[in-house]
Design an enzyme around this catalytic site. Structure first.
Site, PDB file in Angstrom:
ATOM      1  N   TRP A 350       0.708  -1.042   0.092  1.00  0.00           N
ATOM      2  CA  TRP A 350       0.017  -0.421  -0.082  1.00  0.00           C
ATOM      3  C   TRP A 350       0.813   1.256  -0.018  1.00  0.00           C
ATOM      4  O   TRP A 350       0.341   2.312  -0.229  1.00  0.00           O
ATOM      5  CB  TRP A 350      -1.017  -0.120   1.267  1.00  0.00           C
ATOM      6  N   GLU A 493       0.218  -2.809  12.185  1.00  0.00           N
ATOM      7  CA  GLU A 493       0.592  -4.256  12.269  1.00  0.00           C
ATOM      8  C   GLU A 493       0.847  -4.883  13.460  1.00  0.00           C
ATOM      9  O   GLU A 493       0.879  -6.358  13.456  1.00  0.00           O
ATOM     10  CB  GLU A 493       1.511  -4.534  11.040  1.00  0.00           C
ATOM     11  N   GLN A 607       2.400   1.948  14.148  1.00  0.00           N
ATOM     12  CA  GLN A 607       2.204   3.103  13.110  1.00  0.00           C
ATOM     13  C   GLN A 607       0.868   3.733  12.810  1.00  0.00           C
ATOM     14  O   GLN A 607       0.234   3.207  13.545  1.00  0.00           O
ATOM     15  CB  GLN A 607       2.677   2.500  11.539  1.00  0.00           C
TER      16      GLN A 607
HETATM   17  C1  BGC Z   1       4.690  -1.660   7.493  1.00  0.00           C
HETATM   18  C2  BGC Z   1       3.547  -1.598   6.424  1.00  0.00           C
HETATM   19  C3  BGC Z   1       4.324  -1.168   5.260  1.00  0.00           C
HETATM   20  C4  BGC Z   1       5.383  -2.270   4.968  1.00  0.00           C
HETATM   21  C5  BGC Z   1       6.240  -2.163   3.694  1.00  0.00           C
HETATM   22  C6  BGC Z   1       5.593  -2.627   7.086  1.00  0.00           C
HETATM   23  O1  BGC Z   1       6.499  -2.695   8.271  1.00  0.00           O
HETATM   24  O2  BGC Z   1       4.007  -2.086   8.621  1.00  0.00           O
HETATM   25  O3  BGC Z   1       2.731  -0.505   6.323  1.00  0.00           O
HETATM   26  O4  BGC Z   1       3.494  -1.411   4.060  1.00  0.00           O
HETATM   27  O5  BGC Z   1       6.471  -2.311   5.911  1.00  0.00           O
HETATM   28  O6  BGC Z   1       6.842  -0.821   3.536  1.00  0.00           O
END
Ligand code: BGC
Length: 773
Positions: A350, A493, A607
């Site tokens: 995303w 996450e 985040q």
């Molecule tokens: C983040 C995601 C992101 C991914 C790639 C992860 O650590 O939580 O939001 O899309 O990294 O950058």
């Protein structure tokens, strides 16, 4: 010592001392590239801790059944072994002084220079120059100068193509032809093991002594997966030996190579190498830096009158955003590390739509369109994923690689600190907001550019097909008749298996409502397109589902303290003291103290989550909700993702919290640019560069597309006197200048009036407008 900012006003980032233990940072942040290929800036000489890397966009390969597909690390073309009187040049041996390594982001040239005294006491000065051409996408050019400082020296050079590179041990290529043409050009061919992509790498060397060209015939060395040229030359005291190395990379994945045999591609690679050599290093460099000027610096200039580091941070972000974007090919997209390292393996997240796309939409629409076309072209993978999971429509992969790969997120990663077992990665299965992010990206692109042709060919379908997914995804479990989205991971996450994540639900709602809006528009105004899409997805029936879904989907409401619940559990989890993690120099500290199950029980965020909503759907939430929610979650967010700080900064600007916004921007801009040497080993943080642009243009510049309209409401940091930038709006290029109390907007195109809400007042600009703030 290490990263040095003394030349940033000239657009140059320096490394002022060399530490063979800390190579990854400069290899990544000083990497070169052009969107076709990315080249880590590993030094010409080898070191134990180096991570050499060259990645060609879109050349995904799956090493074996147990690993996910990734961008393979191609044959190394830049290593050059130099021996002075039989001793190998290495900064780990002998002594050195006057060291500098410099990346000029304006020209895209990497320069390194050092005076080296060999263990035997021979003194030479070495200078290294390198570019990846922005004009000739397949060309890498290097120049090395060796000056004998005190006495004559015998110099031996070994340089060629090394196909033993791996992705941390995974060898993605089978060995192929090695060729030596005209006793001058060397070539190495390799083919990816699973995706069967042929790579033809060609290299040639030219030697000069004091600028006089030598007609040297190299000795050739061939080993398994390696072909090398060797030169031996005596250099008199005071003389300079220069070696120029020209290399080309072509692959059978290149669009213009479609239908060609590997033998044809070898010929083309050879021809391009011959042409590059004819042009010479100086000309290649000049034409490439002219392209940088034309394509980036003149096209989307951003000027900050304020601390030099802030100005450089935005240049650096723009530099990397050009390196990472495969604008030559709509079958490819941007990886989380761009093309600068193995980290995250190359697929698209995303990150593209939410963090990077706005920069391209507002400055380079052609590129933005390609990124969105990629999503359309990868619809087959999205359909397959939906079907596999028992849903309808397009369910986009959380990580997306080649067009028909579908979901490529790894299943397991790292080790659970409590159980000692591999950690299951849930994102590929339940981080589903990506689907509405893709729809949002297409909509955002079309509204800002006014590109109706895009909508007709791709956009309407993307938005309706993603709405179909959401309608089928809703769970009709509410006793009050509401529909829910259970068991997901939202943007944050750290929280797995949550129900009714606010971001996911609101965006799904947005997606279905947008599809309904377009249903009416197409039915009334574009019947042929309506008919085409109707045939594909039975629009009347789909409409009924979108309507029902959008009316009944549960949308979390703010608490009486105005805090938007991130999901159905967050607010009832326990609080702990997060100081240690908030102050950590490097991310990931918390996962060394708690496992995911335990983190899930704590009020802690990796985040920005709900906050991203305020930014995408700004008009849907009242100011007091934004403020209370910002304050509630920021305290609990440890910014363990590089995507987090910029969102917080932009929202702080929106709330009028200038100092906070500025300090968050400073932190965001230091993610790769900062002096901490351990931050970027596996590659740069692509999305964070989009975030830096957003802090500047969205946050301080106050630019936003809201409900299809342009708004500019600046909030300059106290440390800045002026900010100037350009944006494109429906084909008109606007130059915006913000000073302390004055804003001016000049319509550089001037062929149409642009309606803008500036600082709360509705204006129309066809020429120039100046306003006191
Ligand atoms: C983040 C995601 C992101 C991914 C790639 C992860 O650590 O939580 O939001 O899309 O990294 O950058």
């Amino acid at each position: 010592m290490g990263i040095d900012y003394s030349k940033i006003t000239e657009g140059i980032l320096r490394e002022d001392c060399f530490d063979p233990e800390q190579l990854g940072k400069c290899e990544s942040i000083m990497s070169l590239g052009n969107g076709y290929l990315g080249l880590r800036s590993a030094t010409e000489e080898h070191y134990l801790n180096e991570t050499r890397g060259i990645f060609v966009a879109g050349t995904f390969n799956k090493f074996d059944e147990n690993e996910v597909t990734e961008l393979p690390n191609g044959a190394d073309l830049t290593a050059v072994d130099i021996f002075i009187e039989g001793e190998r040049f290495s900064l780990s041996d002998g002594k050195y002084e006057d060291y500098t390594r410099e990346l000029n982001v304006r020209t895209g040239e990497l320069y390194r220079s050092v005076a080296w005294t060999s263990p035997k006491g021979r003194k030479v000065k070495l200078s290294f120059f390198r570019i990846v051409s922005l004009k000739r996408l397949h060309v890498i050019a290097q120049r090395i100068e060796i000056t004998a400082l005190d006495e004559a020296v015998e110099v031996r050079i070994r340089s060629g193509i090394d196909g033993t590179m791996t992705n941390t041990g995974s060898q993605h290529f089978s060995d192929g032809d090695k060729r030596f043409y005209e006793k001058h050009f060397i070539q190495f061919v390799q083919t990816t093991t699973q995706s069967d992509i042929g790579f033809a790498n060609t290299t040639a060397h030219i030697l000069y002594v004091d600028n006089e060209k030598l007609q040297e015939e190299p000795e050739v060395f061939i080993e398994r997966r390696k072909i090398f040229a060797g030169f031996d030359k005596r250099v008199e005291a005071g003389q300079t030996l220069a070696i120029e190395k020209y290399s080309t990379v072509y692959t059978s994945r290149d669009k213009e190579m479609e239908g060609k045999s590997l033998a044809d591609i070898q010929e083309i690679s050879l021809g391009a190498c011959r042409d590059a050599e004819k042009a010479g290093y100086a000309m290649l460099k000049d034409e490439s830096s002219a392209k940088w000027k034309e394509e980036v610096w003149d096209k989307a200039p951003i000027q900050i009158k304020g601390p030099a580091i802030d100005q450089f941070a935005i240049l650096f972000a723009q530099y990397h955003m050009r390196l990472m974007v495969p604008k030559h090919d709509n079958r490819m997209n941007i990886g989380a590390k761009g093309l600068s390292g193995e980290g995250y393996k190359g697929p698209t997240f995303w990150d593209t739509e939410i963090f990077l796309l706005p920069y391209y939409i507002f400055t380079d629409q052609e590129t933005a369109r390609k990124l969105e076309e990629y999503r359309y072209l990868s619809l087959p993978g999205a359909h397959a994923k939906a079907k596999h999971n028992g849903y309808k429509g397009a369910m986009f992969p959380w990580e997306s690689a080649w067009l028909d790969d579908g979901e490529v997120t790894p299943e397991f990663m790292d080790v659970d600190i409590v159980t000692g077992k591999p950690i299951k990665v849930w994102s590929g299965i339940i981080e589903q907001h990506i689907t509405s992010d893709v729809a949002y990206g297409a909509w955002q692109y079309a509204v800002i550019t006014g590109d109706e042709e895009f909508m007709e060919r791709y956009g309407y379908e993307l938005i309706m097909d993603t709405a179909n997914f959401w309608a089928s995804r809703l769970e009709k479990t509410g006793t009050d008749g509401t529909y829910h989205i259970n068991d997901v991971v939202g943007p944050d996450e750290f929280r797995e298996h949550v129900n009714d994540n606010a971001f996911t639900n609101y965006m799904a709602h947005w997606n279905m409502v947008k599809a309904m809006e377009y249903f009416h528009l197409l039915k009334e105004e574009k019947p042929e397109i309506f008919a085409r899409l109707d045939e594909k997805m039975n629009l009347e029936a789909a409409y009924r589902e979108w309507k029902d879904g959008s009316e009944r989907i549960y949308l979390p409401k703010p608490t009486k303290e105005h805090v938007l619940p991130q999901d159905d559990r967050y607010l009832s989890c326990r609080d702990i003291d997060l100081t240690k993690y908030k102050e950590q120099e490097h991310v990931g500290g918390i996962t060394r103290d708690f496992n995911m199950e335990q983190i899930n029980q704590i009020q802690v965020s990796k985040q920005a989550d709900a906050l991203v909503l305020f930014f995408l759907l700004e008009n849907e939430f009242p100011a007091e909700v934004k403020k209370a929610t910002w304050e509630y979650y920021e305290k609990r967010t440890i910014h363990d993702s590089s995507l987090s700080l910029s969102t917080h900064s932009v929202l702080a600007s929106d709330m009028g919290e200038k100092e906070l916004a500025y300090s968050l921007f400073q932190k965001a801009s230091m993610i790769d640019l900062g002096t901490f040497m351990g931050s970027s080993n596996a590659g740069i943080h692509a999305a964070s560069f989009g975030g830096v642009w957003q802090c500047v243009v969205y946050g301080f510049g106050g630019v936003r597309m809201l409900d299809g309209k342009l708004r500019i409401n600046p909030s300059l940091p106290n440390e800045w006197e002026e900010l100037a930038f350009t944006i494109l709006w429906k084909g008109q290029k606007l130059a915006v200048k913000v000073a302390k109390d004055l804003i001016s907007v000049q319509n550089l195109t001037g062929t149409a009036e642009v309606e803008i809400e500036i600082c709360g007042e509705q204006k129309s600009v066809q020429e120039e407008l100046k306003m006191m703030m």
